[in-house]
Write a protein that holds these residues in place. Sequence first.
Motif, mmCIF file in Angstrom:
data_model
loop_
_atom_site.group_PDB
_atom_site.id
_atom_site.type_symbol
_atom_site.label_atom_id
_atom_site.label_comp_id
_atom_site.label_asym_id
_atom_site.label_seq_id
_atom_site.Cartn_x
_atom_site.Cartn_y
_atom_site.Cartn_z
ATOM 1 N N MET A 197 0.794 -1.242 0.078
ATOM 2 C CA MET A 197 -0.135 0.054 0.115
ATOM 3 C C MET A 197 1.056 1.257 0.089
ATOM 4 O O MET A 197 0.406 2.439 -0.536
ATOM 5 C CB MET A 197 -0.819 0.312 1.137
ATOM 6 C CG MET A 197 -1.940 -1.195 1.330
ATOM 7 S SD MET A 197 -2.793 -1.600 -0.060
ATOM 8 C CE MET A 197 -3.624 0.013 -0.404
ATOM 9 N N LYS A 198 2.247 1.114 0.648
ATOM 10 C CA LYS A 198 3.184 2.242 0.391
ATOM 11 C C LYS A 198 3.201 2.764 -1.021
ATOM 12 O O LYS A 198 3.358 4.032 -1.191
ATOM 13 C CB LYS A 198 4.397 1.987 0.987
ATOM 14 C CG LYS A 198 5.418 3.133 1.269
ATOM 15 C CD LYS A 198 6.395 2.745 2.049
ATOM 16 C CE LYS A 198 7.608 3.870 2.147
ATOM 17 N NZ LYS A 198 8.668 3.598 2.860
ATOM 18 N N LYS A 199 3.481 1.898 -1.808
ATOM 19 C CA LYS A 199 3.740 2.154 -3.343
ATOM 20 C C LYS A 199 2.410 2.471 -3.984
ATOM 21 O O LYS A 199 2.402 3.520 -5.084
ATOM 22 C CB LYS A 199 4.358 1.081 -3.915
ATOM 23 C CG LYS A 199 5.850 0.929 -3.310
ATOM 24 C CD LYS A 199 6.668 -0.069 -4.073
ATOM 25 C CE LYS A 199 8.133 -0.389 -3.692
ATOM 26 N NZ LYS A 199 8.783 -1.589 -4.477
ATOM 27 N N LEU A 200 1.290 1.809 -3.863
ATOM 28 C CA LEU A 200 0.134 2.117 -4.279
ATOM 29 C C LEU A 200 -0.577 3.120 -4.059
ATOM 30 O O LEU A 200 -1.102 4.065 -4.905
ATOM 31 C CB LEU A 200 -0.943 0.846 -3.921
ATOM 32 C CG LEU A 200 -0.680 -0.581 -4.742
ATOM 33 C CD1 LEU A 200 -1.406 -1.767 -4.201
ATOM 34 C CD2 LEU A 200 -0.691 -0.303 -6.316
ATOM 35 N N GLY A 201 -0.604 3.590 -2.778
ATOM 36 C CA GLY A 201 -1.022 4.760 -2.442
ATOM 37 C C GLY A 201 -2.593 4.723 -2.595
ATOM 38 O O GLY A 201 -3.221 3.790 -2.034
ATOM 39 N N ASN A 202 -3.178 5.898 -3.156
ATOM 40 C CA ASN A 202 -4.884 5.566 -3.263
ATOM 41 C C ASN A 202 -5.149 5.222 -4.761
ATOM 42 O O ASN A 202 -6.302 5.712 -5.189
ATOM 43 C CB ASN A 202 -5.579 7.052 -3.043
ATOM 44 C CG ASN A 202 -4.936 8.205 -3.945
ATOM 45 O OD1 ASN A 202 -4.011 7.938 -4.467
ATOM 46 N ND2 ASN A 202 -5.495 9.391 -3.673
ATOM 47 N N ARG A 203 -4.295 4.650 -5.122
ATOM 48 C CA ARG A 203 -4.570 4.122 -6.804
ATOM 49 C C ARG A 203 -5.573 2.765 -6.803
ATOM 50 O O ARG A 203 -5.739 2.159 -5.514
ATOM 51 C CB ARG A 203 -3.232 3.609 -7.540
ATOM 52 C CG ARG A 203 -2.403 4.947 -7.810
ATOM 53 C CD ARG A 203 -1.058 4.541 -8.509
ATOM 54 N NE ARG A 203 -0.248 5.615 -8.717
ATOM 55 C CZ ARG A 203 0.563 6.081 -7.860
ATOM 56 N NH1 ARG A 203 0.799 5.709 -6.724
ATOM 57 N NH2 ARG A 203 1.056 7.371 -8.120
ATOM 58 N N ALA A 210 -1.274 -4.731 -11.814
ATOM 59 C CA ALA A 210 0.040 -4.651 -12.266
ATOM 60 C C ALA A 210 1.269 -4.593 -11.556
ATOM 61 O O ALA A 210 2.494 -5.238 -11.847
ATOM 62 C CB ALA A 210 -0.042 -3.218 -13.013
ATOM 63 N N LEU A 211 1.248 -3.831 -10.310
ATOM 64 C CA LEU A 211 2.418 -3.872 -9.358
ATOM 65 C C LEU A 211 2.457 -5.344 -9.180
ATOM 66 O O LEU A 211 3.691 -5.804 -8.841
ATOM 67 C CB LEU A 211 2.143 -3.051 -8.384
ATOM 68 C CG LEU A 211 3.359 -2.746 -7.314
ATOM 69 C CD1 LEU A 211 4.484 -2.241 -7.898
ATOM 70 C CD2 LEU A 211 2.886 -2.052 -6.107
ATOM 71 N N GLY A 212 1.339 -6.358 -8.862
ATOM 72 C CA GLY A 212 1.725 -7.451 -7.955
ATOM 73 C C GLY A 212 2.296 -8.434 -8.890
ATOM 74 O O GLY A 212 3.001 -9.335 -8.642
ATOM 75 N N SER A 232 0.779 4.804 -16.037
ATOM 76 C CA SER A 232 1.923 4.331 -15.241
ATOM 77 C C SER A 232 2.617 3.238 -15.684
ATOM 78 O O SER A 232 1.863 2.343 -16.379
ATOM 79 C CB SER A 232 1.241 4.139 -13.752
ATOM 80 O OG SER A 232 0.742 5.438 -13.293
ATOM 81 N N ILE A 233 3.785 3.003 -15.247
ATOM 82 C CA ILE A 233 4.489 1.881 -15.570
ATOM 83 C C ILE A 233 4.823 1.051 -14.381
ATOM 84 O O ILE A 233 5.265 1.562 -13.404
ATOM 85 C CB ILE A 233 5.707 2.210 -16.388
ATOM 86 C CG1 ILE A 233 5.545 2.706 -17.696
ATOM 87 C CG2 ILE A 233 6.551 1.040 -16.654
ATOM 88 C CD1 ILE A 233 5.223 1.738 -18.794
ATOM 89 N N THR A 234 4.591 -0.280 -14.269
ATOM 90 C CA THR A 234 5.444 -1.155 -13.506
ATOM 91 C C THR A 234 6.217 -1.864 -14.008
ATOM 92 O O THR A 234 6.256 -2.606 -14.753
ATOM 93 C CB THR A 234 4.097 -1.715 -12.486
ATOM 94 O OG1 THR A 234 3.663 -2.584 -13.304
ATOM 95 C CG2 THR A 234 3.316 -0.879 -12.004
#
Length: 400
Positions: A197-203, A210-212, A232-234
């Motif tokens: 959640m630190k990287k995702l924020g409120n996305r 994508a991040l997963g 956004s790019i992951t």
Amino acid sequence: MLQSLLLPFKEIGFSGFLDIIFMTLLIYTLLVWSKRTRAAFVLTGILIVAGVYLLARQFSLNLTAAIFEQFFAVILIALVVIFQGELRYFFERIAVWSLNRRILRKEMVRLTREEVEILVRTLTDLARDRTGALVVIRGNDMMVRHLEGGQECGGRLSEALLKSLFDSHSIGHDGAVVVKENLISKFSVQLPLSKNMKKLGNRGTRHAAALGLTELCDALCVVVSEERGTISITRNGELTEIHKPEQLAQILEEFYRDINPKNDPKEWEHPFQKNWRDKLIALSLSVALWFVLVNGSKTAYRTLSIPIEYSDLPAGLEVDAVLPQDVDVTFRGVRRSFYFIRQNQIEISVPLKPEKGPQRVRLGLGQMSFPKNLVLETIEPNLVEIVVGEAEKETPKPDN
């Protein structure tokens, strides 16, 4: 002085050198892997606990050391329970690495500038129209086990096909589109969600998916947010927002160069230029482990000078002389048994008879106390003489 510093390294030998190199590669792989998973925090905690344990041994904190020894006895079971998924992924990658690379090298097709422009133009249009999209571009890792559902497509990459798949009236517009080489292999695919959640924020969910996926493999994901109209790019577990189409094109081209590099005459230099800090840490840990576990398991002998102690005498008697006052005691054990041994952990206590005169005692295991992981070899000399005499009476002080 330099020769004394290099002396321990002369014991490594050729087999030890290969052992250290192999372990360095393994530790480096674990370090890189831990950065992409939650393992980094747990591994840091284990290292802190190990440091506390070593300090407890050094300063004879017996209770603390005993508790931590029990902890290390079950640590492997705890790690397996905590990291079931991560360990399965790690061993899968080891098993398929060689075959996977050979197959992908043969079938990989580099995208042309035109196909990169199709992706950039299409995704830019979708962002302007605030149409949500999620595109997965496959890297060198096998990612089938991370994908769920989806429909086979096999259509050539084109602007029209991408826009039709992400059209809000399309049945599979909420899922991800997988691009393999210059084809759209599947659409409406479900991806594993990240919990960072630190990287995702409120996305939203698309960004989490994508991040997963990029936390588990080397794919690249492009996300278009329908709420913000941003791209956004992951990649490698990192999320970056793109502000210009040129930036997106540059990232895509760099990604394809990384997964399908050209033959470079200076390719041998690349391993020394990337992640050099992690490589240095891995090498240092490997050398330390070799000296502790391998070199430290060799049999060693150590001689200590131990003072003679004796039991208390009744009132009126005292010890006049101890000959000799110290004896040389030689122990045998593995080298690491001597790392934290201090002289005050070894005692020689001689029981005395409550009578005056010389008392000769032959020293042995019965008069000694020392750590259990050591074996007594010799005591020189093994015969001591203690002279017991009458205690001097204190002269009373005259009254003032």
